[in-house]
Design a protein around this motif. Structure first.
Motif, PDB file in Angstrom:
ATOM      1  N   LEU A 262       0.817  -1.210   0.000  1.00  0.00           N
ATOM      2  CA  LEU A 262       0.000   0.000   0.000  1.00  0.00           C
ATOM      3  C   LEU A 262       0.853   1.265   0.000  1.00  0.00           C
ATOM      4  O   LEU A 262       0.392   2.327  -0.406  1.00  0.00           O
ATOM      5  CB  LEU A 262      -0.937   0.010   1.208  1.00  0.00           C
ATOM      6  N   THR A 263       2.087   1.154   0.463  1.00  0.00           N
ATOM      7  CA  THR A 263       2.962   2.324   0.475  1.00  0.00           C
ATOM      8  C   THR A 263       3.356   2.749  -0.940  1.00  0.00           C
ATOM      9  O   THR A 263       3.887   3.850  -1.129  1.00  0.00           O
ATOM     10  CB  THR A 263       4.233   2.053   1.292  1.00  0.00           C
ATOM     11  N   LEU A 264       3.086   1.898  -1.926  1.00  0.00           N
ATOM     12  CA  LEU A 264       3.417   2.236  -3.310  1.00  0.00           C
ATOM     13  C   LEU A 264       2.399   3.189  -3.927  1.00  0.00           C
ATOM     14  O   LEU A 264       2.651   3.767  -4.992  1.00  0.00           O
ATOM     15  CB  LEU A 264       3.509   0.965  -4.158  1.00  0.00           C
ATOM     16  N   SER A 265       1.211   3.307  -3.323  1.00  0.00           N
ATOM     17  CA  SER A 265       0.171   4.223  -3.806  1.00  0.00           C
ATOM     18  C   SER A 265      -0.116   4.033  -5.292  1.00  0.00           C
ATOM     19  O   SER A 265      -0.212   4.989  -6.061  1.00  0.00           O
ATOM     20  CB  SER A 265       0.579   5.693  -3.542  1.00  0.00           C
ATOM     21  N   SER A 266      -0.255   2.773  -5.685  1.00  0.00           N
ATOM     22  CA  SER A 266      -0.497   2.458  -7.098  1.00  0.00           C
ATOM     23  C   SER A 266      -1.954   2.087  -7.324  1.00  0.00           C
ATOM     24  O   SER A 266      -2.557   1.359  -6.520  1.00  0.00           O
ATOM     25  CB  SER A 266       0.393   1.289  -7.530  1.00  0.00           C
ATOM     26  N   ASP A 267      -2.516   2.558  -8.438  1.00  0.00           N
ATOM     27  CA  ASP A 267      -3.884   2.180  -8.774  1.00  0.00           C
ATOM     28  C   ASP A 267      -3.946   0.799  -9.422  1.00  0.00           C
ATOM     29  O   ASP A 267      -5.002   0.368  -9.878  1.00  0.00           O
ATOM     30  CB  ASP A 267      -4.539   3.226  -9.675  1.00  0.00           C
ATOM     31  N   ARG A 268      -2.795   0.107  -9.460  1.00  0.00           N
ATOM     32  CA  ARG A 268      -2.747  -1.277  -9.937  1.00  0.00           C
ATOM     33  C   ARG A 268      -2.806  -2.289  -8.788  1.00  0.00           C
ATOM     34  O   ARG A 268      -3.007  -3.476  -9.019  1.00  0.00           O
ATOM     35  CB  ARG A 268      -1.438  -1.514 -10.701  1.00  0.00           C
TER      36      ARG A 268
END
Length: 367
Positions: free
Chosen positions: A204-210
């Motif tokens: 979740l720390t990547l803040s990716s919409d994938r």
């Protein structure tokens, strides 16, 4: 789709019917106490008014979703409370396939057996991608396997069965691969409280919409029978996931969600630290005996499983049954977890009899 009895159940039933004493190292049921606050909350729930015995909101109790969101640093609207992490993974996989972006799922090998089963149920095709010898991600192998047909990549960290904790930079590279082929990445983090390295970082720390992250409380609170999991979806996908969840389940169980919410608020970090310390001690004792048995093994960085390979004794179902009958120890055949570790046997450390099991294995293979 015909029902196929999971190999887990088959081994457990075989062990239960065996003559003599058998130590169960098959199941992933924690053997320690759940949080005290959870028991207290259940007692309180019995005295609540009838309105609290009715349907909760389909996506989960508001206060539980908000507590999860606060801990995960996400918006509560992105959280769907599910019937265990298993349903959370199902919702994530379904969302990947229903986008018309392909029908292939890349699964890391060795693989948790229910992943390919869910892919098959949803009409997808599984491709097993090899991992490093220690179970870590092989990003080059993922990149090579990915194509325009790839709709989904599934990661599990800390990992079952290898115990590997994936490096966040490696996860970031996998997400970049997914972006290039229009795939979603489902990251199962159900063992996040059992990081024995201190280096685990949530996707979740990547803040990716994938990225869809799934988790739950079955393992961390030692309540596998309560069936409280959750998924954190990107905003673009959460509505469809909520709809599928509602149509399949209507809602989850209110008493277990109520109890988990109270336990989240009132359980100190020491509870989880004690479980990690217990598992680290068990891993020490078990792997020490495996050294005496001359076995090759993966020492877990997280979760609570050990994969071991004994020379001349491949991890087949027949050999697992031999260990039950002749050594009094029940493990899982490696071929249940894909192709990469089919000569290995998986042992779960969630039994107070770890040392006794290790001694039995050492004696058996030393003879």
């Amino acid at each position: 789709m015909e029902y196929e009895e999971p190999k887990f159940f088959h081994v457990m039933q075989y062990a239960a019917a065996a003559d003599g004493d058998v130590i169960d190292m098959v199941s992933g049921n924690p053997d320690w106490e759940p949080p005290a606050a959870l028991r207290t909350a259940l007692r309180e729930y019995a005295d609540l008014p009838p309105t609290d015995f009715q349907y909760p909101p389909s996506e989960g109790l508001v206060e539980l979703r908000e507590a999860i969101a606060e801990r995960r640093n996400v918006d509560a609207d992105r959280v769907v409370v599910t019937n265990g992490t298993g349903e959370a993974n199902y919702l994530a996989m379904a969302r990947a396939f229903e986008r018309d972006a392909g029908d292939e799922a890349l699964l890391m090998d060795p693989v948790y057996p229910y992943y390919p089963g869910k892919v098959d149920m949803l009409g997808g095709e599984s491709t097993l991608v090899p991992t490093a010898r220690d179970g870590g991600l092989d990003v080059d192998a993922v990149r090579e396997a990915a194509s325009g047909d790839t709709a989904l990549i599934v990661l599990n960290t800390p990992n079952n069965p290898t115990g590997a904790v994936y490096d966040l930079d490696a996860v970031r590279e996998v997400v970049a691969v997914a972006d290039a082929v229009d795939a979603l990445v489902a990251v199962d983090e159900v063992y996040d409280h059992f990081d024995l390295t201190g280096e685990f970082e949530s996707a979740l720390t990547l803040s990716s919409d994938r990225v869809i992250v799934t988790s739950g409380f079955s393992k961390s609170m030692a309540i596998t029978g309560f069936r409280v999991g959750y998924a954190v979806f990107p905003e673009a996908h959460v509505g469809d996931a909520k709809t599928r969840h509602m149509l399949v389940n209507v809602a989850g169980a209110r008493p277990s969600q109520y109890a988990v919410h109270h336990a989240l608020a009132e359980t100190p970090p020491d509870y989880y630290a004690a479980a990690r310390d217990l598992l680290a001690d068990r891993a020490d004792a078990f792997t020490h005996a495996l050294d005496a048995a001359g076995a090759e093994y993966t020492r877990p960085e997280g979760a609570f499983y050990v994969l071991a390979r004994f020379d001349g004794f491949p991890g087949t179902m027949a050999n697992v049954k031999r260990l039950v009958d002749e050594a009094g120890v029940a493990g899982m055949p490696g071929d249940a977890f894909g192709t990469a570790r089919d000569e290995w046997i998986r042992f779960a450390l969630v039994t107070p009899r770890v040392e006794a099991a290790a001694e039995r294995l050492a004696d058996y293979f030393e003879d």
